[in-house]
Design a protein around this motif. Structure first.
Motif, PDB file in Angstrom:
ATOM      1  N   VAL A  45      17.050 -16.343 -21.996  1.00  0.00           N
ATOM      2  CA  VAL A  45      15.625 -16.298 -22.314  1.00  0.00           C
ATOM      3  C   VAL A  45      14.829 -16.066 -21.033  1.00  0.00           C
ATOM      4  CG1 VAL A  45      15.803 -17.750 -24.365  1.00  0.00           C
ATOM      5  CG2 VAL A  45      15.453 -18.817 -22.146  1.00  0.00           C
ATOM      6  N   ASP A  46      13.667 -15.481 -21.192  1.00  0.00           N
ATOM      7  CA  ASP A  46      12.763 -15.215 -20.076  1.00  0.00           C
ATOM      8  C   ASP A  46      11.880 -16.444 -19.890  1.00  0.00           C
ATOM      9  OD1 ASP A  46      10.576 -14.428 -18.469  1.00  0.00           O
ATOM     10  OD2 ASP A  46      10.776 -12.338 -19.099  1.00  0.00           O
ATOM     11  N   THR A  47      12.138 -17.224 -18.837  1.00  0.00           N
ATOM     12  CA  THR A  47      11.407 -18.480 -18.646  1.00  0.00           C
ATOM     13  C   THR A  47       9.920 -18.240 -18.428  1.00  0.00           C
ATOM     14  OG1 THR A  47      11.911 -18.481 -16.279  1.00  0.00           O
ATOM     15  CG2 THR A  47      13.445 -19.636 -17.733  1.00  0.00           C
ATOM     16  N   GLY A  48       9.586 -17.177 -17.717  1.00  0.00           N
ATOM     17  CA  GLY A  48       8.177 -16.866 -17.504  1.00  0.00           C
ATOM     18  C   GLY A  48       7.485 -16.523 -18.804  1.00  0.00           C
ATOM     19  N   GLU A  49       8.165 -15.764 -19.668  1.00  0.00           N
ATOM     20  CA  GLU A  49       7.581 -15.402 -20.958  1.00  0.00           C
ATOM     21  C   GLU A  49       7.421 -16.622 -21.848  1.00  0.00           C
ATOM     22  OE1 GLU A  49       5.729 -13.482 -23.824  1.00  0.00           O
ATOM     23  OE2 GLU A  49       6.220 -12.629 -21.839  1.00  0.00           O
ATOM     24  N   LEU A  50       8.379 -17.557 -21.769  1.00  0.00           N
ATOM     25  CA  LEU A  50       8.248 -18.781 -22.550  1.00  0.00           C
ATOM     26  C   LEU A  50       6.999 -19.556 -22.143  1.00  0.00           C
ATOM     27  CD1 LEU A  50      11.808 -20.396 -22.899  1.00  0.00           C
ATOM     28  CD2 LEU A  50      10.346 -19.514 -24.712  1.00  0.00           C
ATOM     29  N   ARG A  51       6.796 -19.686 -20.850  1.00  0.00           N
ATOM     30  CA  ARG A  51       5.607 -20.415 -20.375  1.00  0.00           C
ATOM     31  C   ARG A  51       4.320 -19.699 -20.787  1.00  0.00           C
ATOM     32  NH1 ARG A  51       8.801 -21.536 -15.661  1.00  0.00           N
ATOM     33  NH2 ARG A  51       9.297 -23.753 -15.542  1.00  0.00           N
ATOM     34  N   ARG A  52       4.329 -18.365 -20.693  1.00  0.00           N
ATOM     35  CA  ARG A  52       3.132 -17.613 -21.111  1.00  0.00           C
ATOM     36  C   ARG A  52       2.866 -17.801 -22.597  1.00  0.00           C
ATOM     37  NH1 ARG A  52       5.118 -14.045 -17.158  1.00  0.00           N
ATOM     38  NH2 ARG A  52       6.476 -12.986 -18.652  1.00  0.00           N
ATOM     39  N   ALA A  53       3.944 -17.781 -23.396  1.00  0.00           N
ATOM     40  CA  ALA A  53       3.779 -17.952 -24.839  1.00  0.00           C
ATOM     41  C   ALA A  53       3.225 -19.332 -25.165  1.00  0.00           C
ATOM     42  CB  ALA A  53       5.119 -17.732 -25.544  1.00  0.00           C
ATOM     43  N   LEU A  54       3.701 -20.370 -24.469  1.00  0.00           N
ATOM     44  CA  LEU A  54       3.196 -21.717 -24.707  1.00  0.00           C
ATOM     45  C   LEU A  54       1.755 -21.860 -24.231  1.00  0.00           C
ATOM     46  CD1 LEU A  54       6.374 -23.748 -23.741  1.00  0.00           C
ATOM     47  CD2 LEU A  54       5.318 -23.643 -26.010  1.00  0.00           C
ATOM     48  N   THR A  55       1.446 -21.240 -23.104  1.00  0.00           N
ATOM     49  CA  THR A  55       0.058 -21.277 -22.614  1.00  0.00           C
ATOM     50  C   THR A  55      -0.876 -20.627 -23.612  1.00  0.00           C
ATOM     51  OG1 THR A  55       0.812 -21.247 -20.309  1.00  0.00           O
ATOM     52  CG2 THR A  55      -1.469 -20.600 -20.722  1.00  0.00           C
TER      53      THR A  55
END
Length: 353
Positions: free
Chosen positions: A320-330
């Motif tokens: 998984v793309d950790t940066g994309e996960l954080r952006r999605a949660l933000t």
């Protein structure tokens, strides 16, 4: 204030798929979590020099306070009641279903329980990768069981060459309808994918080291390999590529956007857990999130007086793309101009137990 419920995780799979090996691995790497084990089988399981064979409603204490039992389906509810007694201080209950059991029947028994101390924690289906084609031919119901699973453990990968491993992984992923699939060997699945591990203070009567007759002979290094952003620096076990993403914010979550995120979470995201702060009209309690694969549940409780009102989540997966996960949660956070109406909370409440 509502107390935390004990998750009941069902481990199913046909005879010889590796359920018992996985169970022994979970017990060996639990890092202090107290596990209640229910063996819904009349075969045998070797745990701490104990042979359980044809013993119904028996209960044996293991070295660290974990309990192992053998039971038939009719008595499962009674046994769950006993394991959930507060004095036993069990953190998670794992039900190893018989290799010939109907997983849906075991799940129905758990969901039908009126015990307020437990909650269903998901179905983990163990598949023998080396014998998958033959198992499907002999047991056509395997396809149905895969569709019911919340997490699939594709076991015995060490017996497959690379081409065959890719083929079986793709086939199992397609048959399970996009449910997360964890490839492994010898049942070596990180317990963090299934339940929380709460280390207990050393020196107590319940902190003695476990001994297992059938424990796989390997050294697993750190018990917390998955708990950081990036691959493990230790020896290359199959779970070494797991990533863990921590996310926190004191801004409330928008329930609609957050449920959109959970409904469409990436295939490689095996686990999400933590506390969610919605602060919607009429719903200002703490919502505890628990997912195993596709399984999703919330538990509603009060915030402690000195507890910060904020969302605190940990997400565990691979590829998984950790940066994309954080952006999605933000993007799930509510803006200051957003209304605090509670109508979108109905999507959350459908999964609240």
């Amino acid at each position: 204030m509502a107390k935390r419920r004990i998750p009941v995780v069902v481990v199913a799979g046909f005879l010889g798929s590796g359920k018992t090996t996985l169970l022994n691995h979970l017990l060996a790497t639990s890092s202090g979590a107290r596990i209640g084990v229910v063996v819904n089988d009349f075969g045998s399981i070797n745990i701490d020099a104990m042979l359980v064979a044809g013993q119904v409603d028996s209960m044996v204490s293991l070295g660290n306070g974990c309990l192992c039992c053998a039971v038939d389906s009719a008595d499962l509810d009674v046994l769950l009641d006993r394991l959930a007694e507060p004095a036993r201080r069990i953190d998670v209950i794992v039900v190893e279903a018989s290799g010939l059991a109907e997983p849906a029947g075991v799940i129905r028994l758990i969901l039908a329980s009126d015990n307020r101390r437990i909650s269903y924690g998901g179905l983990v289906e163990v598949v023998d990768g080396a014998e998958f084609d033959r198992a499907r031919a002999a047991h056509p119901e395997l396809d149905r069981d895969l569709r019911q699973a919340d997490l699939v453990v594709l076991n015995k990968n060490d017996r497959l060459d690379e081409a065959e491993r890719r083929r079986v992984l793709e086939l199992v992923g397609r048959l399970s309808g996009g449910v997360p699939v964890v490839p492994t060997s010898h049942g070596r699945v990180d317990p963090a994918l299934l339940f929380d591990r709460e280390p207990r203070p050393a020196g107590g009567a319940d902190d003695r080291q476990l001994s297992f007759d059938t424990l796989p002979e390997y050294h697993d290094g750190s018990a917390d390999h998955a708990h950081h952003d990036g691959p493990c620096d230790h020896e290359p076990h199959l779970h070494s590529s797991y990533l863990s993403v921590a996310f926190s914010s004191d801004r409330p979550m928008d329930p609609g956007r957050f449920m959109d995120f959970l409904d469409g979470r990436p295939t490689g995201l095996y686990r999400a857990k933590g506390f969610v702060h919605f602060d919607a009209k009429g719903y200002r309690q703490k919502f505890t999130l628990h997912t195993v694969g596709s399984y999703l549940s919330f538990q509603r409780s009060r915030w402690s007086p000195d507890e910060p009102r904020e969302t605190r989540l940990v997400l565990i997966g691979t590829g998984v793309d950790t940066g994309e996960l954080r952006r999605a949660l933000t993007n799930c956070l509510r803006g200051t101009e957003d209304p605090s109406e509670g109508r979108e909370m109905f999507r959350v409440l459908r999964h609240t137990r």
